[in-house]
Design a protein around this motif. Structure first.
Motif, PDB file in Angstrom:
ATOM      1  N   PRO A  85       0.786  -1.237   0.000  1.00 14.04           N
ATOM      2  CA  PRO A  85       0.000   0.000   0.000  1.00 14.04           C
ATOM      3  C   PRO A  85       0.819   1.290   0.000  1.00 14.04           C
ATOM      4  O   PRO A  85       0.249   2.370   0.000  1.00 14.04           O
ATOM      5  N   ALA A  86       2.146   1.170  -0.021  1.00 16.41           N
ATOM      6  CA  ALA A  86       3.025   2.344  -0.152  1.00 16.41           C
ATOM      7  C   ALA A  86       4.179   1.921  -1.060  1.00 16.41           C
ATOM      8  O   ALA A  86       5.339   1.957  -0.679  1.00 16.41           O
ATOM      9  N   ILE A  87       3.851   1.499  -2.280  1.00 15.20           N
ATOM     10  CA  ILE A  87       4.814   0.792  -3.134  1.00 15.20           C
ATOM     11  C   ILE A  87       5.978   1.644  -3.605  1.00 15.20           C
ATOM     12  O   ILE A  87       7.058   1.130  -3.865  1.00 15.20           O
ATOM     13  N   GLY A  88       5.802   2.943  -3.701  1.00 13.67           N
ATOM     14  CA  GLY A  88       6.914   3.791  -4.138  1.00 13.67           C
ATOM     15  C   GLY A  88       7.494   3.309  -5.457  1.00 13.67           C
ATOM     16  O   GLY A  88       6.789   3.147  -6.438  1.00 13.67           O
ATOM     17  N   THR A  89       8.792   3.031  -5.462  1.00 12.19           N
ATOM     18  CA  THR A  89       9.453   2.548  -6.677  1.00 12.19           C
ATOM     19  C   THR A  89       9.393   1.030  -6.809  1.00 12.19           C
ATOM     20  O   THR A  89       9.894   0.483  -7.780  1.00 12.19           O
ATOM     21  N   GLY A  90       8.823   0.351  -5.823  1.00  9.53           N
ATOM     22  CA  GLY A  90       8.665  -1.098  -5.911  1.00  9.53           C
ATOM     23  C   GLY A  90       9.834  -1.903  -5.386  1.00  9.53           C
ATOM     24  O   GLY A  90       9.875  -3.117  -5.579  1.00  9.53           O
ATOM     25  N   HIS A  91      10.782  -1.274  -4.675  1.00  8.49           N
ATOM     26  CA  HIS A  91      11.950  -2.010  -4.173  1.00  8.49           C
ATOM     27  C   HIS A  91      11.559  -3.152  -3.242  1.00  8.49           C
ATOM     28  O   HIS A  91      12.153  -4.226  -3.301  1.00  8.49           O
ATOM     29  N   LEU A  92      10.559  -2.928  -2.388  1.00  2.91           N
ATOM     30  CA  LEU A  92      10.175  -3.947  -1.412  1.00  2.91           C
ATOM     31  C   LEU A  92       9.581  -5.182  -2.082  1.00  2.91           C
ATOM     32  O   LEU A  92       9.802  -6.304  -1.645  1.00  2.91           O
ATOM     33  N   THR A  93       8.845  -4.989  -3.150  1.00  2.66           N
ATOM     34  CA  THR A  93       8.175  -6.122  -3.809  1.00  2.66           C
ATOM     35  C   THR A  93       8.961  -6.696  -4.985  1.00  2.66           C
ATOM     36  O   THR A  93       8.538  -7.685  -5.570  1.00  2.66           O
ATOM     37  N   ASP A  94      10.099  -6.120  -5.325  1.00  2.10           N
ATOM     38  CA  ASP A  94      10.887  -6.614  -6.466  1.00  2.10           C
ATOM     39  C   ASP A  94      11.139  -8.126  -6.427  1.00  2.10           C
ATOM     40  O   ASP A  94      10.975  -8.794  -7.445  1.00  2.10           O
ATOM     41  N   PRO A  95      11.528  -8.711  -5.287  1.00  2.75           N
ATOM     42  CA  PRO A  95      11.779 -10.161  -5.306  1.00  2.75           C
ATOM     43  C   PRO A  95      10.535 -11.002  -5.614  1.00  2.75           C
ATOM     44  O   PRO A  95      10.652 -12.120  -6.093  1.00  2.75           O
ATOM     45  N   TRP A  96       9.362 -10.460  -5.326  1.00  2.69           N
ATOM     46  CA  TRP A  96       8.125 -11.197  -5.564  1.00  2.69           C
ATOM     47  C   TRP A  96       7.620 -11.050  -7.005  1.00  2.69           C
ATOM     48  O   TRP A  96       6.709 -11.742  -7.406  1.00  2.69           O
ATOM     49  N   TYR A  97       8.195 -10.120  -7.749  1.00  2.00           N
ATOM     50  CA  TYR A  97       7.659  -9.812  -9.071  1.00  2.00           C
ATOM     51  C   TYR A  97       8.101 -10.857 -10.092  1.00  2.00           C
ATOM     52  O   TYR A  97       9.172 -10.789 -10.666  1.00  2.00           O
ATOM     53  N   ASP A  98       7.278 -11.864 -10.261  1.00  2.00           N
ATOM     54  CA  ASP A  98       7.480 -12.844 -11.326  1.00  2.00           C
ATOM     55  C   ASP A  98       6.124 -13.425 -11.692  1.00  2.00           C
ATOM     56  O   ASP A  98       5.090 -12.979 -11.203  1.00  2.00           O
ATOM     57  N   ASP A  99       6.106 -14.417 -12.550  1.00  2.00           N
ATOM     58  CA  ASP A  99       4.832 -14.961 -13.040  1.00  2.00           C
ATOM     59  C   ASP A  99       4.024 -15.666 -11.962  1.00  2.00           C
ATOM     60  O   ASP A  99       2.829 -15.878 -12.121  1.00  2.00           O
ATOM     61  N   ALA A 100       4.663 -16.063 -10.869  1.00  2.00           N
ATOM     62  CA  ALA A 100       3.964 -16.824  -9.841  1.00  2.00           C
ATOM     63  C   ALA A 100       3.243 -15.950  -8.825  1.00  2.00           C
ATOM     64  O   ALA A 100       2.396 -16.439  -8.089  1.00  2.00           O
ATOM     65  N   CYS A 101       3.573 -14.676  -8.738  1.00  2.00           N
ATOM     66  CA  CYS A 101       2.984 -13.778  -7.750  1.00  2.00           C
ATOM     67  C   CYS A 101       2.347 -12.579  -8.442  1.00  2.00           C
ATOM     68  O   CYS A 101       2.924 -12.013  -9.359  1.00  2.00           O
ATOM     69  N   ARG A 102       1.177 -12.185  -7.957  1.00  2.00           N
ATOM     70  CA  ARG A 102       0.544 -10.951  -8.444  1.00  2.00           C
ATOM     71  C   ARG A 102       0.828  -9.856  -7.429  1.00  2.00           C
ATOM     72  O   ARG A 102       0.611 -10.037  -6.235  1.00  2.00           O
ATOM     73  N   ILE A 103       1.307  -8.707  -7.907  1.00  2.00           N
ATOM     74  CA  ILE A 103       1.601  -7.570  -7.039  1.00  2.00           C
ATOM     75  C   ILE A 103       0.576  -6.477  -7.296  1.00  2.00           C
ATOM     76  O   ILE A 103       0.371  -6.063  -8.436  1.00  2.00           O
ATOM     77  N   ILE A 104      -0.071  -6.020  -6.226  1.00  2.00           N
ATOM     78  CA  ILE A 104      -0.954  -4.854  -6.284  1.00  2.00           C
ATOM     79  C   ILE A 104      -0.232  -3.741  -5.530  1.00  2.00           C
ATOM     80  O   ILE A 104       0.143  -3.908  -4.368  1.00  2.00           O
ATOM     81  N   GLY A 105      -0.028  -2.621  -6.191  1.00  2.00           N
ATOM     82  CA  GLY A 105       0.667  -1.501  -5.570  1.00  2.00           C
ATOM     83  C   GLY A 105      -0.217  -0.275  -5.479  1.00  2.00           C
ATOM     84  O   GLY A 105      -0.999   0.003  -6.391  1.00  2.00           O
ATOM     85  N   ILE A 106      -0.098   0.441  -4.376  1.00  2.00           N
ATOM     86  CA  ILE A 106      -0.821   1.701  -4.179  1.00  2.00           C
ATOM     87  C   ILE A 106       0.206   2.751  -3.789  1.00  2.00           C
ATOM     88  O   ILE A 106       1.101   2.480  -2.991  1.00  2.00           O
ATOM     89  N   ASP A 107       0.081   3.938  -4.344  1.00  2.00           N
ATOM     90  CA  ASP A 107       0.971   5.020  -3.945  1.00  2.00           C
ATOM     91  C   ASP A 107       0.363   6.357  -4.340  1.00  2.00           C
ATOM     92  O   ASP A 107      -0.415   6.432  -5.294  1.00  2.00           O
ATOM     93  N   ILE A 108       0.744   7.407  -3.602  1.00  2.00           N
ATOM     94  CA  ILE A 108       0.245   8.747  -3.924  1.00  2.00           C
ATOM     95  C   ILE A 108       1.008   9.364  -5.089  1.00  2.00           C
ATOM     96  O   ILE A 108       0.546  10.313  -5.693  1.00  2.00           O
ATOM     97  N   VAL A 109       2.196   8.801  -5.400  1.00  2.00           N
ATOM     98  CA  VAL A 109       2.966   9.268  -6.550  1.00  2.00           C
ATOM     99  C   VAL A 109       2.707   8.315  -7.708  1.00  2.00           C
ATOM    100  O   VAL A 109       2.861   7.106  -7.566  1.00  2.00           O
ATOM    101  N   ASP A 110       2.295   8.860  -8.835  1.00  2.00           N
ATOM    102  CA  ASP A 110       1.931   8.037  -9.995  1.00  2.00           C
ATOM    103  C   ASP A 110       3.184   7.742 -10.818  1.00  2.00           C
ATOM    104  O   ASP A 110       3.430   8.359 -11.840  1.00  2.00           O
ATOM    105  N   ARG A 111       3.968   6.755 -10.354  1.00  2.00           N
ATOM    106  CA  ARG A 111       5.237   6.481 -11.037  1.00  2.00           C
ATOM    107  C   ARG A 111       5.276   5.105 -11.688  1.00  2.00           C
ATOM    108  O   ARG A 111       6.271   4.704 -12.229  1.00  2.00           O
TER     109      ARG A 111
END
Length: 199
Positions: free
Chosen positions: A47-73
């Motif tokens: 819910p505070a994805i920013g640039t996505g550093h925290l979820t980078d390891p999960w980002y592959d075909d096996a996991c779906r990532i939903i990100g929310i942020d106030i900055v539209d990046r």
């Protein structure tokens, strides 16, 4: 002149953690390994994805990532919601895990954003939702008996299953007393010290 024994409280309202302090890649990878990676979770919400550093390891075909942020990046995620997490009334698909390194300061009154985010996550998904939350040490420690946050955490149905102790200089360019609280995740150790290899 204050006594050398005087301990100053780390006031996150007068000396705030910058909101652009992102998760170091080694810390994100450490959490991925501890939490079982994509073998355990199908849908991750940050819910505070920013640039996505925290979820980078999960980002592959096996996991779906939903990100929310106030900055539209547009970080790497399958679904991005531009806005404030606390304004969301429903999120679909439902996540299996909420993974969050929010700004610590800036919420209304004397609330910390980790409290705002945790309360909202439990409101949306229930108090048994697995949540990984970066927080300042003062989030759960050094609270008074009448503290609303302390009483809420004490009386919640959520189970604080693990704590990750972070070194003061975990985040590049800023020093903060911080830790990671893990709620409702079974099968992991109750406490971790962040290993040197993760820094």
């Amino acid at each position: 002149m204050p006594s050398p024994l005087t301990v100053k409280r780390n006031d996150y309202h007068t000396r705030p953690k910058r909101s652009d302090v992102y998760t170091p890649p080694g810390v994100a990878r450490f959490l991925f390994d501890v939490l079982g990676g994509c073998n355990r979770w199908d849908t991750i919400l940050d819910p505070a994805i920013g640039t996505g550093h925290l979820t980078d390891p999960w980002y592959d075909d096996a996991c779906r990532i939903i990100g929310i942020d106030i900055v539209d990046r547009k970080p790497a995620c399958q679904r991005f919601i531009h806005g404030h997490f606390e304004d969301q009334e429903s999120i679909r698909p439902l996540p299996d895990l909420v993974l969050c390194n929010p700004p610590f300061n800036g919420a209304a009154g004397r609330q910390l954003y980790p409290e705002v985010f945790l309360r909202h996550a439990f409101k949306l998904f229930g108090e048994t939702m697995p949540v990984v939350l970066f927080t300042p040490m003062g989030f759960r420690l050094n609270q008074r008996r009448k503290s609303t946050r302390w009483r809420w955490l004490r009386d919640s149905r959520a189970d604080l299953t693990s704590i990750v102790s972070l070194p003061l200089d975990t985040f590049p360019g800023v020093e903060f007393h911080a830790e990671i609280l893990i709620f409702n995740v079974l099968g992991i150790r109750p406490h971790y010290f962040l290993p040197e290899a993760a820094l």
